[in-house]
Design a protein around this motif. Structure first.
Motif, short mmCIF file in Angstrom:
data_model
loop_
_atom_site.label_atom_id
_atom_site.label_comp_id
_atom_site.label_asym_id
_atom_site.label_seq_id
_atom_site.Cartn_x
_atom_site.Cartn_y
_atom_site.Cartn_z
N ILE A 163 0.84 -1.21 0.00
CA ILE A 163 0.00 0.00 0.00
C ILE A 163 0.88 1.26 0.00
CG2 ILE A 163 -1.71 1.30 1.35
CD1 ILE A 163 -2.80 -1.22 0.16
N GLU A 164 1.86 1.26 0.90
CA GLU A 164 2.81 2.40 0.96
C GLU A 164 3.43 2.65 -0.42
OE1 GLU A 164 3.70 4.47 3.24
OE2 GLU A 164 3.11 3.58 5.17
N ASP A 165 3.89 1.58 -1.04
CA ASP A 165 4.61 1.72 -2.31
C ASP A 165 3.67 2.15 -3.44
OD1 ASP A 165 6.82 0.98 -0.88
OD2 ASP A 165 6.89 -1.07 -1.64
N ALA A 166 2.45 1.66 -3.40
CA ALA A 166 1.47 2.08 -4.42
C ALA A 166 1.19 3.57 -4.27
CB ALA A 166 0.19 1.26 -4.27
N LEU A 167 0.99 3.99 -3.01
CA LEU A 167 0.74 5.42 -2.74
C LEU A 167 1.93 6.27 -3.18
CD1 LEU A 167 -1.02 5.56 0.73
CD2 LEU A 167 -1.80 6.64 -1.41
N ALA A 168 3.14 5.80 -2.83
CA ALA A 168 4.35 6.57 -3.18
C ALA A 168 4.44 6.74 -4.69
CB ALA A 168 5.59 5.86 -2.64
#
Lengths: 303, 303
Positions: free
Chosen positions: B291-296
């Motif tokens: 999720i973090e990486d998708a958002l980033a």
């Protein structure tokens, strides 16, 4: 059905020629679809249209132009040996062209009833990975599954026939066509050569092509949507008896060579005609007549 | 596998980009296949080749030129909504292109191991006419059946993966990709608009795309020919929890609208990882990290 439009693909083939004649005689407006350069137009009042059925936009244009009420889809690669040589072409010709035709009909004339001619050589899908005996069987089995699924998704009236071995007058690469051609060749002189047969005992169901066309007509007009109609004579005949039927009609000196086929499939089950008989159809042309007419066709070409 | 050649189709897609990076880093010579005009070449030392996979002679030329040891076939039409709009294209892209690829490999490099990526949205064939829920499901189910049958006919080493919903950094039209893009959009100002969700209770299995690529690598190198490997996190997560995971990572004012989907399929079974775990693979990247990486990824594109 006077005035109804029927599109017939594979119209230049063995069955296609009989189908065009049959539907034209029954008062249909027949649109005979042939390959580019597949020969001269038909007589019998059919309109001949050239179309490459593996070209989706050509198929779209064809169907848009004709707006048929019925479609009889006979076109396809129809030979096991050829399917081993060009398996991807076989999938394209037998499976994808059928999808293109269904889709073009869906967009232009969704109420059009389409009969796709399937094959007794389909393999049965069980659980686990599918194991077809040859690419032809794969292509025809996928054709049936895809077309049934298509009918389910889009509510199109699609019907199916599974004919046994079709025989009778005209150019056919089936066993009886090859036998008729061989007899006519032997009678006309030239180098005498024996006919190669895989076995005398193997059995087949043979149906006259004109009976098959009458069945297709019944299915197209009164058949149950989505159903698969098996058609055949309902009789099993050994290859030995079949060869004899040709030999006793000729004065030529006809020799047969046996070359057993270790991969020969088991004898097929008797064709169950219960379902198709519900449409009032049954085979009418005796085997002996089919043989006579097949012989007459090849003798005339030789003469 | 330093020096082994791998052909990766669909290389410009969400999974394809990660796959190219993964195999290049592992020492493979990567041939990244993209559509004509699908964008600039890859970095990471991949060779980019443009090819229309629905053109059989182009596919033949591609495979003849590369002579790969491995092929990872990711290309395809990958959207249910699109498949309803262009069902024949969907069959052509997902089914026929796979046949062309298999056939080109059969002729040029028959020992090449091919992994075709199948779908959890496949429908199950039982007796009777097939009833897929949408054209996409039909195309992917037929793709699997045809490729398995092909492997049976020609003895080619074909393998299959059935991934769950892939998530992580990169352009994705899956639910988490859409959520990440929405959050980034809301954060960057502009017209505020709620996210439309079909239900809070529906459950899905989400797997990081990088874990999926590691699984593909294990299957390609050590998988059992003809087998279908299901891959996923093994965890079911509700859509409500999924949305919350995004919301608590943002200071923006994020609103969700519910629009129930009467055609929503039932919750899928838990993904059984027993078979794939035999290859020594298991998911390694936690959901929160994905999720973090998708958002980033989307925040960087917005920034």
């Amino acid at each position: 059905m006077t005035g109804s439009r029927i599109l017939i693909t594979g119209a230049a083939g063995f069955t296609g020629r009989h189908a065009c004649r049959h539907f034209a005689a029954a008062g249909f407006d027949v649109y005979a679809v042939v390959r580019q350069g597949a020969g001269e137009p038909f007589d019998d009042g059919c309109r001949t249209l050239a179309c490459e059925l593996t070209d989706s936009s050509a198929v779209r244009k064809l169907v848009d132009g004709v707006k048929p009420d019925f479609a009889l889809h006979l076109a396809g690669m129809n030979a096991v040996a050829e399917s081993w040589k060009r398996p991807a072409d076989c999938m394209e010709t037998n499976l994808l062209a059928t999808i293109y035709l269904l889709d073009a009909v869906r967009l232009a004339v969704p109420a059009c009833r389409i009969l796709a001619v399937s094959s007794m050589l389909n393999f049965s899908m069980t659980s686990g990975a599918p194991k077809p005996p040859h690419p032809y069987s794969l292509s025809k089995t996928m054709q049936l599954l895809a077309a049934q699924a298509w009918a389910h998704l889009f509510g199109q009236p699609v019907l199916f026939a599974q004919p046994s071995n079709l025989i009778g007058p005209g150019p056919s690469n089936g066993l009886c066509g090859l036998l008729a051609k061989w007899v006519a060749d032997e009678e006309s002189g030239g180098a005498s050569r024996p006919f190669t047969l895989s076995s005398y005992e193997e059995k087949r169901d043979f149906l006259d092509v004109r009976d098959a066309v009458a069945a297709y007509s019944a299915i197209l007009q009164r058949g149950e949507e989505g159903a698969v109609y098996k058609i055949g004579s309902g009789l099993q005949r050994s290859l030995g008896d079949t060869v004899e039927a040709f030999k006793r009609r000729s004065a030529a000196d006809l020799a047969v060579t046996l070359r057993p086929n270790p991969l020969a499939p088991p004898d097929p089950d008797e064709v169950d005609l219960t379902f198709i008989s519900g449409l009032g159809w049954r085979p009418a042309i005796p085997f002996e007549q089919s043989i006579e007419d097949a012989l007459a066709y090849y003798r005339q070409r030789r003469g």
